[in-house]
Motif scaffolding. Structure first.
Motif, PDB file in Angstrom:
ATOM      1  N   HIS A 123       0.894  -1.170   0.000  1.00 31.57           N
ATOM      2  CA  HIS A 123       0.000   0.000   0.000  1.00 31.57           C
ATOM      3  C   HIS A 123       0.923   1.207   0.000  1.00 31.57           C
ATOM      4  CE1 HIS A 123       0.294   0.985   4.418  1.00 31.57           C
ATOM      5  NE2 HIS A 123       0.443  -0.328   4.536  1.00 31.57           N
ATOM      6  N   HIS A 124       0.756   2.058  -1.004  1.00 34.26           N
ATOM      7  CA  HIS A 124       1.688   3.159  -1.238  1.00 34.26           C
ATOM      8  C   HIS A 124       0.966   4.503  -1.180  1.00 34.26           C
ATOM      9  CE1 HIS A 124       4.785   0.311  -2.362  1.00 34.26           C
ATOM     10  NE2 HIS A 124       3.953  -0.262  -3.203  1.00 34.26           N
ATOM     11  N   ALA A 125       1.616   5.442  -0.519  1.00 30.61           N
ATOM     12  CA  ALA A 125       1.124   6.820  -0.470  1.00 30.61           C
ATOM     13  C   ALA A 125       2.277   7.728  -0.869  1.00 30.61           C
ATOM     14  CB  ALA A 125       0.619   7.162   0.921  1.00 30.61           C
ATOM     15  N   PHE A 126       1.995   8.697  -1.742  1.00 34.25           N
ATOM     16  CA  PHE A 126       3.027   9.607  -2.243  1.00 34.25           C
ATOM     17  C   PHE A 126       2.729  10.997  -1.695  1.00 34.25           C
ATOM     18  CE2 PHE A 126       2.236   6.135  -5.165  1.00 34.25           C
ATOM     19  CZ  PHE A 126       3.508   5.587  -5.304  1.00 34.25           C
ATOM     20  N   ASN A 127       3.579  11.435  -0.780  1.00 38.64           N
ATOM     21  CA  ASN A 127       3.364  12.702  -0.081  1.00 38.64           C
ATOM     22  C   ASN A 127       4.155  13.816  -0.740  1.00 38.64           C
ATOM     23  OD1 ASN A 127       1.784  11.746   2.363  1.00 38.64           O
ATOM     24  ND2 ASN A 127       3.571  10.388   2.440  1.00 38.64           N
ATOM     25  N   TYR A 128       3.432  14.807  -1.283  1.00 35.75           N
ATOM     26  CA  TYR A 128       4.052  15.945  -1.968  1.00 35.75           C
ATOM     27  C   TYR A 128       4.173  17.116  -0.996  1.00 35.75           C
ATOM     28  CZ  TYR A 128       3.079  13.274  -6.202  1.00 35.75           C
ATOM     29  OH  TYR A 128       3.035  12.295  -7.155  1.00 35.75           O
ATOM     30  N   PRO A 129       5.040  18.083  -1.295  1.00 32.53           N
ATOM     31  CA  PRO A 129       5.173  19.246  -0.400  1.00 32.53           C
ATOM     32  C   PRO A 129       3.845  19.934  -0.120  1.00 32.53           C
ATOM     33  CG  PRO A 129       6.947  19.232  -2.018  1.00 32.53           C
ATOM     34  CD  PRO A 129       6.004  18.128  -2.413  1.00 32.53           C
ATOM     35  N   ASP A 130       2.937  19.902  -1.130  1.00 34.73           N
ATOM     36  CA  ASP A 130       1.653  20.590  -0.949  1.00 34.73           C
ATOM     37  C   ASP A 130       0.488  19.624  -0.718  1.00 34.73           C
ATOM     38  OD1 ASP A 130       1.738  19.481  -3.446  1.00 34.73           O
ATOM     39  OD2 ASP A 130       0.804  21.183  -4.472  1.00 34.73           O
ATOM     40  N   LYS A 131       0.807  18.322  -0.563  1.00 30.21           N
ATOM     41  CA  LYS A 131      -0.271  17.363  -0.342  1.00 30.21           C
ATOM     42  C   LYS A 131       0.227  16.183   0.477  1.00 30.21           C
ATOM     43  CE  LYS A 131      -3.567  14.255  -2.539  1.00 30.21           C
ATOM     44  NZ  LYS A 131      -3.916  13.500  -3.756  1.00 30.21           N
ATOM     45  N   GLU A 132      -0.206  16.129   1.730  1.00 29.86           N
ATOM     46  CA  GLU A 132       0.154  15.030   2.624  1.00 29.86           C
ATOM     47  C   GLU A 132      -0.971  13.993   2.593  1.00 29.86           C
ATOM     48  OE1 GLU A 132       2.730  13.431   5.878  1.00 29.86           O
ATOM     49  OE2 GLU A 132       3.002  15.032   4.411  1.00 29.86           O
ATOM     50  N   VAL A 133      -0.642  12.768   2.259  1.00 36.96           N
ATOM     51  CA  VAL A 133      -1.631  11.686   2.238  1.00 36.96           C
ATOM     52  C   VAL A 133      -1.609  10.990   3.601  1.00 36.96           C
ATOM     53  CG1 VAL A 133      -2.427   9.614   1.040  1.00 36.96           C
ATOM     54  CG2 VAL A 133      -1.301  11.441  -0.250  1.00 36.96           C
ATOM     55  N   TYR A 134      -0.568  10.269   3.905  1.00 38.72           N
ATOM     56  CA  TYR A 134      -0.267   9.782   5.253  1.00 38.72           C
ATOM     57  C   TYR A 134       1.185   9.367   5.280  1.00 38.72           C
ATOM     58  CZ  TYR A 134      -1.100   4.993   3.421  1.00 38.72           C
ATOM     59  OH  TYR A 134      -1.072   3.823   2.704  1.00 38.72           O
ATOM     60  N   TRP A 135       1.717   9.269   6.501  1.00 39.96           N
ATOM     61  CA  TRP A 135       3.154   9.006   6.629  1.00 39.96           C
ATOM     62  C   TRP A 135       3.367   7.884   7.653  1.00 39.96           C
ATOM     63  CZ3 TRP A 135       7.040   8.694   3.855  1.00 39.96           C
ATOM     64  CH2 TRP A 135       8.356   8.959   4.231  1.00 39.96           C
ATOM     65  N   ILE A 140       9.451  14.230  -2.623  1.00 42.33           N
ATOM     66  CA  ILE A 140       8.287  13.377  -2.377  1.00 42.33           C
ATOM     67  C   ILE A 140       8.667  12.299  -1.369  1.00 42.33           C
ATOM     68  CG2 ILE A 140       6.687  11.730  -3.438  1.00 42.33           C
ATOM     69  CD1 ILE A 140       7.143  13.287  -6.052  1.00 42.33           C
ATOM     70  N   ARG A 141       7.874  12.196  -0.326  1.00 43.22           N
ATOM     71  CA  ARG A 141       8.079  11.145   0.673  1.00 43.22           C
ATOM     72  C   ARG A 141       7.097  10.020   0.375  1.00 43.22           C
ATOM     73  NH1 ARG A 141       6.287  13.221   5.405  1.00 43.22           N
ATOM     74  NH2 ARG A 141       5.220  14.816   4.197  1.00 43.22           N
ATOM     75  N   THR A 142       7.633   8.827   0.190  1.00 44.91           N
ATOM     76  CA  THR A 142       6.809   7.703  -0.272  1.00 44.91           C
ATOM     77  C   THR A 142       6.668   6.639   0.801  1.00 44.91           C
ATOM     78  OG1 THR A 142       7.560   8.059  -2.555  1.00 44.91           O
ATOM     79  CG2 THR A 142       6.606   5.909  -2.035  1.00 44.91           C
ATOM     80  N   VAL A 143       5.422   6.247   1.050  1.00 42.05           N
ATOM     81  CA  VAL A 143       5.164   5.088   1.904  1.00 42.05           C
ATOM     82  C   VAL A 143       5.315   3.858   1.017  1.00 42.05           C
ATOM     83  CG1 VAL A 143       3.424   3.826   3.205  1.00 42.05           C
ATOM     84  CG2 VAL A 143       3.615   6.311   3.462  1.00 42.05           C
ATOM     85  N   ASP A 144       6.300   3.046   1.355  1.00 45.72           N
ATOM     86  CA  ASP A 144       6.611   1.870   0.539  1.00 45.72           C
ATOM     87  C   ASP A 144       6.538   0.640   1.435  1.00 45.72           C
ATOM     88  OD1 ASP A 144       7.683  -0.093  -1.063  1.00 45.72           O
ATOM     89  OD2 ASP A 144       9.752   0.558  -0.780  1.00 45.72           O
ATOM     90  N   THR A 145       5.419  -0.044   1.398  1.00 45.67           N
ATOM     91  CA  THR A 145       5.263  -1.209   2.261  1.00 45.67           C
ATOM     92  C   THR A 145       5.394  -2.492   1.462  1.00 45.67           C
ATOM     93  OG1 THR A 145       2.876  -1.283   1.953  1.00 45.67           O
ATOM     94  CG2 THR A 145       3.705   0.066   3.770  1.00 45.67           C
ATOM     95  N   GLY A 146       5.892  -3.519   2.136  1.00 53.13           N
ATOM     96  CA  GLY A 146       5.994  -4.828   1.517  1.00 53.13           C
ATOM     97  C   GLY A 146       5.440  -5.892   2.455  1.00 53.13           C
TER      98      GLY A 146
END
Length: 936
Positions: free
Chosen positions: A159-171, A240-246
């Motif tokens: 499950h991946h979330a891509f967090n941009y400087p102007d848009k936080e999805v989740y971290w 971009i801060r990416t949630v990278d789960t495996g």
């Protein structure tokens, strides 16, 4: 910017979730890793690993509320995250053709690197959830002995979330909460059963802190917080801060079943059938369960050998190591067969042809390891049955396997034939290398030699071991041999649509604006006006806009000329450096920066290249229709007179196949199909057309240029094309050849050049018709008769030469005008000058007749025609035993006449251009012979 880290600061992991739920942070005394636990008394990190931090406690004792099949676990994972606002994404291919740095997809994040993770292109959804089949051949050695902790093919839930400087999805915090809810509420695992280990993750050019989720000894998921780009030994912060789960889908299913191995969970009836084929019956499941609990102690990268790990486990179980090895080896081999055959099925289903290069090398490595395992199990004859089972079993979830079944079987058959040929040819090679090593005092064959024999000649080390030990040398095959070999071939720089440039060129154009590409606005534009932005090194010109096409994607650069202020320079080459187009020109004076120019391209040349480029797409699609879906473009070069296309295929093309490809290609031409070109967002293009887009290799950028030829073909392509296929006129395939294992080359001409190619062949036919005095329609029959007559004449000639040789050998009982016979140390030396009648067959046959009749005879025959002097030396068996070496005699004598020679101890020959020194060479031959006999 940070230096590459072994550990991130503690605050990176100190999440509100841990504080809220009462987790404590501790240091594992064995693996020296920090971990978070609800149990303050817990001493180690709880992960079963080679350091002995823990063992598996879920075998026969599942921590989940119910048992899940692999399919059920996959769906549970996807559905859970869909319910929590994630969009479900279809899995990407296992062959990563959209990447230029790796061959195989080894994690779900690979699908989105580097374009999404570096902000070049938007993700297909945000957040998203995917279950991605992954392949990691670096784990190949541990597959089997670790009972399923390591697999070469597995499903990664991401499950991946891509967090941009102007848009936080989740971290970080929400990521851990999602995992905890899934594990505890969806699966029913008690919270105190879950430990979170702190780690540093790095892969695919990115890095970040991560938490490994451990349940009853098994690392079931990894939660990566990707926030750095890895450049050398530096971590550079990404925007971009990416949630990278495996999530290990197989591992969670294994946990839920508590089975003796993950292979039981994954393969079920397929594994049972392999056991049955191999005669592995009456399995002691209690013993297997006990071994499984301690199987994490096996790590063939860290342990000296498998037997060393066996001894550790045997000691714990209080059994003999040798007995344990005898029981486990065939079972583990069956495990590996199940894993490897599935893995290879997936790779072959995506059109990878086993070969000696790129992803084909990895496919071949897998095949040969499978074959070796089947050999150990005594069931090589069940190879196709096992693959057939795998295809049927996995087609329920991955239907493309069933669609490719026949092609997979054909590729396997071709590969088996090649492997058998390799083994057959390899014996003499191994024998030669062994003799050389023994002569240099080696007692054991070096690992480097084993690797070379595998890499260059395809000989597996186990088979080399059998051959070498028969010759008296020792062999030790490293336990992790295949992992080491695979790792060397997993990553490389692949072909792309771009051309690389030297650094100085990039420095020269740094800071210049992007060049406006007029050839994309109108591919039929022949002239244009532009402003000069810069000139450098007296031959390079940069303009603000151009319709000169730069070299790329196998299409040569345009040529033409620039006119300015009464001056004129010829454009001889054009290159694109980044987003700036550089024109290489030839002429007395260059236009000045700021001046205006008028450019003219060589339209006839450009138009021919446009037709050739579109024809390449057509021929590629035709080849795929004729040969199968495994056909992919391997390389291409367009030209004015002829072009070439290299395609992947497992056999040499037949004439009939080439003709079918040519026929289909011309049908597409005659249909006058429109050629549509559009720029599309990368994700949209991939969703619409699939990954066949990347025929020419990885294509960079947020948007890609899609060239669509109706229902015939669609590719991502940066080249210039005609408006419709009818403009091509005609395609003629003029040549085909195998350029390397697994790659076939088609060479073809288009339009007028295709007609000229046909006329050239017609001209040759007419010429042959005239020479043979036969009409064209009867030419084949005439040629067949001539060949038949020639074969009969040659056979009669050989018979006559043999008869002449027999008669001549009988007449050499005494000295003749052309032959001299004398005795040298008990050897009968026969010298004969054949003058200008240098018929090598006759000379060899005569010498052979003589030495057959007299074992003590040595013949030195010689002669010289208008160009070359020749010497032939033959020795009887007894003469060889007395010390005669024909090879040395021929070599030394040939040096005198300015050439070279060689052969065996009983027969050798040589020659050279210095005819006048022939007699001197003969004397040298006699001298060498006499010296050999003195040494006896």
């Amino acid at each position: 910017m940070l230096k590459a880290l072994e550990k991130f600061p503690a605050e990176e992991y100190a999440l509100p979730f841990f504080k809220e739920h009462g987790y404590v942070r501790k240091l594992c005394p064995r693996c020296k890793t920090f971990f978070w636990t609800l149990n303050p008394e817990q001493e180690t990190c709880g992960e079963a690993r080679a350091e002995g931090c823990a063992t598996y406690t879920f075998i026969g004792n599942s921590p989940t509320k119910r048992s899940f099949t692999l399919r059920e676990m996959r769906e549970a994972f996807l559905s859970f995250f869909e319910k929590h606002g994630h969009t479900r994404i279809k899995p990407y291919p296992v062959v990563a053709r959209w990447r230029d740095d790796i061959y195989l997809t080894h994690a779900s994040i690979i699908d989105f690197q580097p374009y999404v993770t570096e902000g070049i292109a938007p993700p297909p959804a945000n957040p998203l959830v995917i279950v991605q089949p992954c392949i990691r051949l670096v784990d190949i050695t541990n597959t089997g002995p670790t009972f399923g902790k390591y697999l070469t093919i597995f499903e990664m839930g991401g499950h991946h979330a891509f967090n941009y400087p102007d848009k936080e999805v989740y971290w970080k915090d929400q990521t851990v909460r999602y995992h905890h809810i899934f594990a505890t509420e969806e699966l029913g695992i008690k919270p105190e059963e879950i430990t979170y280990k702190e780690e540093v993750w790095s892969g695919g050019g990115n890095a970040g802190p991560c938490l490994e989720c451990v349940v009853r000894g098994l690392e079931a998921a990894t939660l990566v917080f990707m926030q750095y780009k890895v450049v050398g030994n530096q971590f550079i912060k990404l925007p971009i801060r990416t949630v990278d789960t495996g999530y290990g889908i197989e591992r969670y299913a294994w946990l839920s079943q508590g089975a003796p191995s993950a292979f039981h969970t994954i393969y079920g009836e397929v594994l049972d059938r392999i056991f049955e084929m191999a005669g592995i019956t009456n399995l002691d499941t209690n013993l297997l369960a006990k071994v499984a609990k301690t199987s994490a102690l096996v790590s063939l990268e860290k342990a000296a050998s498998l037997m060393e790990a066996r001894r550790k486990i045997a000691k714990i179980l209080e059994v003999e190591a040798e007995m344990l090895d005898k029981i486990l080896s065939p079972i583990e081999n069956a495990f590996a067969v199940a894993d490897h055959t599935k893995c290879l099925s997936f790779i072959l289903a995506e059109g990878v042809v086993p070969s000696n290069i790129q992803e084909g090398y990895l496919a071949r490595l897998l095949f040969r390891r499978i074959y070796r395992l089947l050999r150990l199990l005594g069931i090589t004859d069940r190879l196709y049955d096992i693959f057939d089972m795998q295809i049927r079993y996995w087609s329920q979830d991955y239907p493309h396997l069933k669609e490719m079944r026949d092609e997979i079987m054909e590729m396997l058959h071709a590969e088996e034939e090649k492997f058998k040929e390799t083994i057959s040819r390899g014996g003499s090679l191994v024998k030669r290398i062994t003799e050389e090593l023994k002569s240099r005092g080696f007692k054991k064959i070096p690992v480097e030699t084993l690797t070379e024999l595998y890499d260059s000649h395809g000989l597996p080390p186990e088979i080399v071991k059998e051959m070498v030990e028969a010759e008296g040398l020792a062999v030790e095959v490293p336990e992790n041999f295949y992992s080491l070999v695979a790792e060397r071939h997993m990553q490389t720089r692949k072909a792309t649509e771009e051309v690389e440039h030297e650094k100085w060129t990039e420095d020269e154009v740094a800071g210049l604006p992007a060049t406006e590409e007029l050839y994309y606005k109108d591919q039929y534009m022949t002239s244009f006006e532009a402003k000069v932005l810069k000139t450098f090194k007296d031959k390079y010109v940069v303009l603000d806009k151009t319709c000169f096409y730069p070299e790329g994607g196998g299409q040569p650069a345009d040529t033409g000329f620039l006119m300015f202020d009464g001056g004129k320079v010829e454009v001889v080459n054009v290159q694109k450096v980044g987003k700036v187009i550089v024109h290489e020109v030839k002429g007395e004076n260059l236009p000045k920066a700021g001046s205006l120019i008028k450019g003219f391209i060589d339209w006839d040349r450009r138009y021919a290249l446009m037709k050739s480029h579109t024809a390449t797409h057509i021929v590629n699609a035709a080849a795929r229709r004729v040969l199968g879906q495994h056909v992919w473009q391997f390389g291409t070069q367009k030209g004015v007179e002829s072009s070439r296309l290299d395609i992947s295929h497992y056999r040499h093309l037949t004439r009939e196949e080439v003709q079918k490809i040519e026929l289909l290609a011309n049908e597409a031409v005659f249909r006058n199909i429109p050629v549509e070109i559009s720029w599309m967002p990368r994700t949209e293009a991939e969703n619409l057309y699939g990954f066949r887009l990347y025929q020419g290799g990885a294509v960079p950028g947020k948007e890609i240029r899609v060239v669509k030829i109706g229902d015939w073909e669609v590719e991502a392509c940066a080249g210039t094309h005609v408006r419709n296929t009818g403009e091509i006129g005609f395609i003629k395939i003029i040549h085909s050849e195998r350029i390397q294992d697994g790659v076939e080359r088609l060479e073809y001409s288009v339009g007028i050049q295709a007609l000229k190619a046909v006329q050239r062949v017609e001209g040759l036919l007419w010429r042959v018709s005239e020479i043979l005095n036969s009409p064209l329609e009867k030419l084949d029959k005439t040629a067949e008769k001539m060949v038949r007559d020639l074969k009969e004449a040659n056979a009669e000639r050989r018979r006559l030469i043999k008869e002449i040789a027999r008669l001549e050998s009988l007449s050499m009982g005494a000295k003749t005008e052309t032959a001299t016979i004398r005795e040298v140390s008990g050897i009968k030396l026969i010298l004969r000058d054949f003058g200008e009648e240098v018929d090598v067959n006759r000379m060899v046959q005569t010498a052979n007749e003589i030495t057959k009749k007299d074992d003590f005879a040595v013949t030195i025959f010689y002669g010289a025609d208008e160009k070359t002097a020749r010497i032939i030396v033959m020795a009887g068996q007894k003469a060889v035993e007395k010390g005669v070496d024909a090879n040395e005699i021929a070599k030394e004598a040939s040096k005198i006449i300015g050439g070279g020679g060689g052969g065996r101890r009983n027969f050798a020959q040589g020659g050279g251009p210095l005819r006048e020194k022939l007699q001197e060479a003969v004397k040298k031959a006699e001298e060498v012979l006499e010296n050999q006999l003195k040494r006896e």
